[in-house]
Motif scaffolding. Structure first.
Motif, PDB file in Angstrom:
ATOM      1  N   LEU A   1      77.509 -70.622 -17.325  1.00  0.00           N
ATOM      2  CA  LEU A   1      78.028 -71.975 -17.165  1.00  0.00           C
ATOM      3  C   LEU A   1      79.547 -71.971 -17.228  1.00  0.00           C
ATOM      4  O   LEU A   1      80.145 -71.250 -18.013  1.00  0.00           O
ATOM      5  N   ASP A   2      80.176 -72.810 -16.406  1.00  0.00           N
ATOM      6  CA  ASP A   2      81.635 -72.875 -16.360  1.00  0.00           C
ATOM      7  C   ASP A   2      82.069 -74.339 -16.533  1.00  0.00           C
ATOM      8  O   ASP A   2      82.304 -75.043 -15.567  1.00  0.00           O
ATOM      9  N   PRO A   3      82.160 -74.805 -17.784  1.00  0.00           N
ATOM     10  CA  PRO A   3      82.496 -76.213 -18.007  1.00  0.00           C
ATOM     11  C   PRO A   3      83.872 -76.587 -17.464  1.00  0.00           C
ATOM     12  O   PRO A   3      84.079 -77.707 -17.008  1.00  0.00           O
ATOM     13  N   GLN A   4      84.802 -75.612 -17.491  1.00  0.00           N
ATOM     14  CA  GLN A   4      86.141 -75.889 -16.984  1.00  0.00           C
ATOM     15  C   GLN A   4      86.090 -76.142 -15.470  1.00  0.00           C
ATOM     16  O   GLN A   4      86.713 -77.071 -14.958  1.00  0.00           O
ATOM     17  N   GLY A   5      85.311 -75.320 -14.778  1.00  0.00           N
ATOM     18  CA  GLY A   5      85.148 -75.501 -13.341  1.00  0.00           C
ATOM     19  C   GLY A   5      84.485 -76.835 -13.034  1.00  0.00           C
ATOM     20  O   GLY A   5      84.871 -77.544 -12.106  1.00  0.00           O
ATOM     21  N   LYS A   6      83.496 -77.189 -13.855  1.00  0.00           N
ATOM     22  CA  LYS A   6      82.789 -78.463 -13.671  1.00  0.00           C
ATOM     23  C   LYS A   6      83.750 -79.634 -13.865  1.00  0.00           C
ATOM     24  O   LYS A   6      83.687 -80.631 -13.136  1.00  0.00           O
TER      25      LYS A   6
ATOM     26  N   LEU B   1      90.973 -57.293 -21.810  1.00  0.00           N
ATOM     27  CA  LEU B   1      91.255 -58.400 -20.894  1.00  0.00           C
ATOM     28  C   LEU B   1      90.027 -59.214 -20.515  1.00  0.00           C
ATOM     29  O   LEU B   1      90.104 -60.428 -20.365  1.00  0.00           O
ATOM     30  N   ALA B   2      88.895 -58.533 -20.341  1.00  0.00           N
ATOM     31  CA  ALA B   2      87.703 -59.252 -19.900  1.00  0.00           C
ATOM     32  C   ALA B   2      86.609 -59.156 -20.959  1.00  0.00           C
ATOM     33  O   ALA B   2      86.543 -58.190 -21.710  1.00  0.00           O
ATOM     34  N   ASN B   3      85.791 -60.162 -21.024  1.00  0.00           N
ATOM     35  CA  ASN B   3      84.582 -60.115 -21.848  1.00  0.00           C
ATOM     36  C   ASN B   3      83.455 -59.720 -20.905  1.00  0.00           C
ATOM     37  O   ASN B   3      82.893 -60.564 -20.195  1.00  0.00           O
ATOM     38  N   THR B   4      83.126 -58.425 -20.907  1.00  0.00           N
ATOM     39  CA  THR B   4      82.223 -57.921 -19.864  1.00  0.00           C
ATOM     40  C   THR B   4      80.782 -58.408 -20.025  1.00  0.00           C
ATOM     41  O   THR B   4      79.948 -58.151 -19.165  1.00  0.00           O
ATOM     42  N   VAL B   5      80.495 -59.086 -21.122  1.00  0.00           N
ATOM     43  CA  VAL B   5      79.159 -59.679 -21.262  1.00  0.00           C
ATOM     44  C   VAL B   5      78.998 -60.838 -20.271  1.00  0.00           C
ATOM     45  O   VAL B   5      77.943 -60.995 -19.658  1.00  0.00           O
ATOM     46  N   ILE B   6      80.061 -61.610 -20.129  1.00  0.00           N
ATOM     47  CA  ILE B   6      79.950 -62.794 -19.267  1.00  0.00           C
ATOM     48  C   ILE B   6      80.931 -62.787 -18.095  1.00  0.00           C
ATOM     49  O   ILE B   6      80.894 -63.681 -17.253  1.00  0.00           O
ATOM     50  N   GLU B   7      81.820 -61.789 -18.040  1.00  0.00           N
ATOM     51  CA  GLU B   7      82.840 -61.808 -16.991  1.00  0.00           C
ATOM     52  C   GLU B   7      82.833 -60.526 -16.157  1.00  0.00           C
ATOM     53  O   GLU B   7      82.574 -59.444 -16.662  1.00  0.00           O
TER      54      GLU B   7
END
Lengths: 82, 82
Positions: free
Chosen positions: A14-19, A66-72
């Protein structure tokens, strides 16, 4: 060597910022905008001169910090121009 | 039509977030990393079928909502594949 890293949320996360952006665009009268996803872009200069080394180091940086590879997901672009 | 918008701070605008990343990378032992700048990437789907129309609308979206044009530059990429 200059490099750019693009970090985006994996599909299904889910991407609340995008929403929020999608809703705000709708309220401003921009219609037909869908599936807005916000990601990050990180530009940096590296001292490395070898592209393969640079890519390996950048991958390590993404995985460690830099990235959270679980979700990114991340994507590395090298500008070898220099 | 899919589009991606890249938003980055203009040259000369301080980027404390980028600086924090730079320091954190240094502390993790990644040397020779310089000029780290963090920007945003926004991916979206547009109902438009005409590339020129889509680009105009995206520019308007950037100017009205997505980017702060006083301190940020934006770059629009259209993926016409669809």
């Amino acid at each position: 060597m200059k490099a750019t890293i693009y970090i985006s949320l994996k599909n299904g996360v889910l991407d609340p910022q995008g929403k929020a952006i999608e809703n705000a665009l709708g309220q401003l009268g921009f219609e037909g905008v869908d599936n807005v996803r916000q990601g990050k872009m990180i530009e940096l200069d590296l001292a490395d001169t070898d592209a393969a080394d640079a890519r390996n180091r950048l991958e390590a940086m993404c995985e460690k910090l830099l990235a959270n590879t679980v979700i990114e997901n991340f994507e590395i672009h090298l500008n070898d121009a220099e």
